[in-house]
Motif scaffolding. Structure first.
Motif, mmCIF file in Angstrom:
data_model
loop_
_atom_site.group_PDB
_atom_site.id
_atom_site.type_symbol
_atom_site.label_atom_id
_atom_site.label_comp_id
_atom_site.label_asym_id
_atom_site.label_seq_id
_atom_site.Cartn_x
_atom_site.Cartn_y
_atom_site.Cartn_z
ATOM 1 N N ALA A 36 0.817 -1.219 0.000
ATOM 2 C CA ALA A 36 0.000 0.000 0.000
ATOM 3 C C ALA A 36 0.849 1.266 0.000
ATOM 4 C CB ALA A 36 -0.942 0.004 1.201
ATOM 5 N N SER A 37 2.155 1.134 0.188
ATOM 6 C CA SER A 37 3.045 2.298 0.130
ATOM 7 C C SER A 37 3.206 2.819 -1.283
ATOM 8 C CB SER A 37 4.431 1.937 0.672
ATOM 9 O OG SER A 37 4.380 1.488 1.999
ATOM 10 N N SER A 38 2.995 1.934 -2.276
ATOM 11 C CA SER A 38 3.354 2.315 -3.641
ATOM 12 C C SER A 38 2.272 2.081 -4.688
ATOM 13 C CB SER A 38 4.630 1.570 -4.065
ATOM 14 O OG SER A 38 4.493 0.179 -3.883
ATOM 15 N N VAL A 39 1.193 1.387 -4.328
ATOM 16 C CA VAL A 39 0.092 1.202 -5.273
ATOM 17 C C VAL A 39 -1.229 1.501 -4.576
ATOM 18 C CG1 VAL A 39 1.304 -0.536 -6.644
ATOM 19 C CG2 VAL A 39 -0.154 -1.267 -4.747
ATOM 20 N N GLY A 40 -2.221 1.851 -5.377
ATOM 21 C CA GLY A 40 -3.529 2.153 -4.807
ATOM 22 C C GLY A 40 -4.280 0.890 -4.447
ATOM 23 N N ILE A 41 -4.797 0.840 -3.227
ATOM 24 C CA ILE A 41 -5.604 -0.288 -2.761
ATOM 25 C C ILE A 41 -6.938 0.265 -2.271
ATOM 26 C CG2 ILE A 41 -5.768 -2.167 -1.083
ATOM 27 C CD1 ILE A 41 -2.759 -2.386 -1.147
ATOM 28 N N ALA A 42 -8.018 -0.331 -2.719
ATOM 29 C CA ALA A 42 -9.349 0.181 -2.378
ATOM 30 C C ALA A 42 -9.597 0.133 -0.873
ATOM 31 C CB ALA A 42 -10.424 -0.639 -3.099
ATOM 32 N N ASP A 43 -10.244 1.169 -0.360
ATOM 33 C CA ASP A 43 -10.692 1.229 1.038
ATOM 34 C C ASP A 43 -9.553 1.100 2.042
ATOM 35 O OD1 ASP A 43 -13.409 1.572 0.390
ATOM 36 O OD2 ASP A 43 -13.641 -0.578 0.060
ATOM 37 N N ARG A 44 -8.425 1.686 1.731
ATOM 38 C CA ARG A 44 -7.290 1.682 2.667
ATOM 39 C C ARG A 44 -6.695 3.090 2.760
ATOM 40 N NH1 ARG A 44 -9.370 -2.583 2.966
ATOM 41 N NH2 ARG A 44 -8.439 -4.634 3.353
ATOM 42 N N PHE A 45 -7.554 4.100 2.789
ATOM 43 C CA PHE A 45 -7.089 5.484 2.738
ATOM 44 C C PHE A 45 -6.085 5.800 3.850
ATOM 45 C CE2 PHE A 45 -7.508 9.907 4.157
ATOM 46 C CZ PHE A 45 -7.105 10.570 3.016
ATOM 47 N N GLY B 112 18.628 1.914 2.070
ATOM 48 C CA GLY B 112 17.741 2.795 1.328
ATOM 49 C C GLY B 112 16.865 2.059 0.334
ATOM 50 N N SER B 113 16.571 0.791 0.629
ATOM 51 C CA SER B 113 15.801 -0.022 -0.304
ATOM 52 C C SER B 113 14.423 -0.362 0.248
ATOM 53 C CB SER B 113 16.548 -1.326 -0.621
ATOM 54 O OG SER B 113 17.717 -1.070 -1.366
ATOM 55 N N ASN B 114 13.484 -0.494 -0.674
ATOM 56 C CA ASN B 114 12.133 -0.964 -0.360
ATOM 57 C C ASN B 114 11.978 -2.310 -1.056
ATOM 58 O OD1 ASN B 114 9.351 -1.104 0.308
ATOM 59 N ND2 ASN B 114 8.820 -0.179 -1.659
ATOM 60 N N ILE B 115 11.945 -3.374 -0.280
ATOM 61 C CA ILE B 115 12.000 -4.716 -0.860
ATOM 62 C C ILE B 115 10.624 -5.375 -0.772
ATOM 63 C CG2 ILE B 115 13.083 -6.986 -0.685
ATOM 64 C CD1 ILE B 115 15.541 -5.535 0.473
ATOM 65 N N PRO B 116 10.011 -5.666 -1.920
ATOM 66 C CA PRO B 116 8.682 -6.291 -1.906
ATOM 67 C C PRO B 116 8.752 -7.759 -1.525
ATOM 68 C CG PRO B 116 9.467 -6.093 -4.163
ATOM 69 C CD PRO B 116 10.486 -5.419 -3.293
ATOM 70 N N ILE B 117 7.746 -8.216 -0.801
ATOM 71 C CA ILE B 117 7.566 -9.644 -0.536
ATOM 72 C C ILE B 117 6.061 -9.860 -0.550
ATOM 73 C CG2 ILE B 117 7.896 -9.175 1.958
ATOM 74 C CD1 ILE B 117 8.886 -12.149 2.139
ATOM 75 N N ASP B 118 5.537 -10.043 -1.781
ATOM 76 C CA ASP B 118 4.101 -9.880 -1.983
ATOM 77 C C ASP B 118 3.463 -10.853 -2.964
ATOM 78 O OD1 ASP B 118 5.126 -9.022 -4.385
ATOM 79 O OD2 ASP B 118 4.372 -6.971 -4.247
#
Length: 258
Positions: free
Chosen positions: A144-153, A244-250
């Protein structure tokens, strides 16, 4: 694969349950002394017992990380006992709702834990890490830091802040021997998910569980020990070139959901 964290002390917020508990168990299994910090002292102590039963070393502290003064006080007591080499900012809370259904109180509640709590914990330890010229900070961001997710404003707002705080700290303290990274989990199967389904979908729990699982392209939710494994690697000397990295695990959520 285990990592060599012998001689290290790792402080984990929200270590009494869910992902935090798994992280505590993994880091202790890799040789670290783990400081389990949680709002619920009984939960933190249960994690400590599990670590000790497995032959590891741990201690428990009660702390409301949304409270700046309390966090500084508790962390100062921890530093009196040992240097802290690793900080895992895991504690966080969630909220379901869009802009219209997010009350001011909801926004403030999430900000106080997910944003200010991360700030409070880092602020309480950064001076000691600078003095020892070393430290590892891992923050739990989110897809949710980098993509839009519904109902998580509100939730997305806080996790976006975690991501950018990570970048800022990594930049500002790179010459002090401090590495700061964040990970971005997708949906992970924890007691939180089970409780959410029980509360909101009591008659269709299994159906909703399958739906939520399939929202990851890989076809399932992540497991807490998988998150812990990535964190253990990032804490180790094997990851000394990562900051300084953002590592996805998704399970491919961000890059393959199109």
């Amino acid at each position: 694969m285990t990592q060599n964290l012998s001689g290290k002390t790792a402080l984990v917020t929200g270590g009494g349950s869910g992902i935090g508990e798994s992280v505590c168990l993994r880091l202790a299994g890799d040789g670290a002394h783990v400081v389990v910090v949680d709002l619920n002292l009984d939960a933190a102590q249960r994690t400590v017992i599990k670590i000790e039963q497995a032959g590891g070393e741990a201690s428990a502290y009660e702390c409301d990380i949304s409270q700046h003064g309390q966090t500084k006080e508790v962390f100062a007591k921890i530093l009196e006992q040992s240097a802290v080499d690793i900080l895992i900012n895991n504690a966080g809370i969630a909220h379901v709702g869009n802009l219209e259904s997010t009350a001011e109180a909801d926004l403030d509640r999430l900000y106080s834990v997910n944003v200010k709590g991360v700030y409070n914990a880092m602020s309480a330890l950064i001076g000691a890490m600078k003095a020892q010229k070393s430290g590892v900070i891992i923050n739990l961001a989110s897809v949710a830091s980098s993509v839009g997710i519904a109902d998580r404003f509100a939730y997305s707002m806080t996790k976006g802040a975690v991501l950018t705080m990570t970048y800022s700290v990594a930049k500002d303290y790179i010459n002090d021997g401090i590495r700061c990274n964040c990970i971005a989990p997708g949906r992970v199967h924890t007691p939180f998910v089970d409780n959410f389904l029980e509360k909101n979908y009591p008659d269709t729990k299994q159906e909703m569980f399958e739906k939520l699982s399939k929202s990851q392209p890989i076809g399932r939710m992540g497991q807490a020990d998988e998150i812990a494994g990535l964190i253990a690697y990032l804490c180790s000397d094997q990851a000394a070139f990562i900051t300084g990295s953002n590592i996805p695990i998704d399970g491919g959520f961000v890059t393959l959901n199109n």
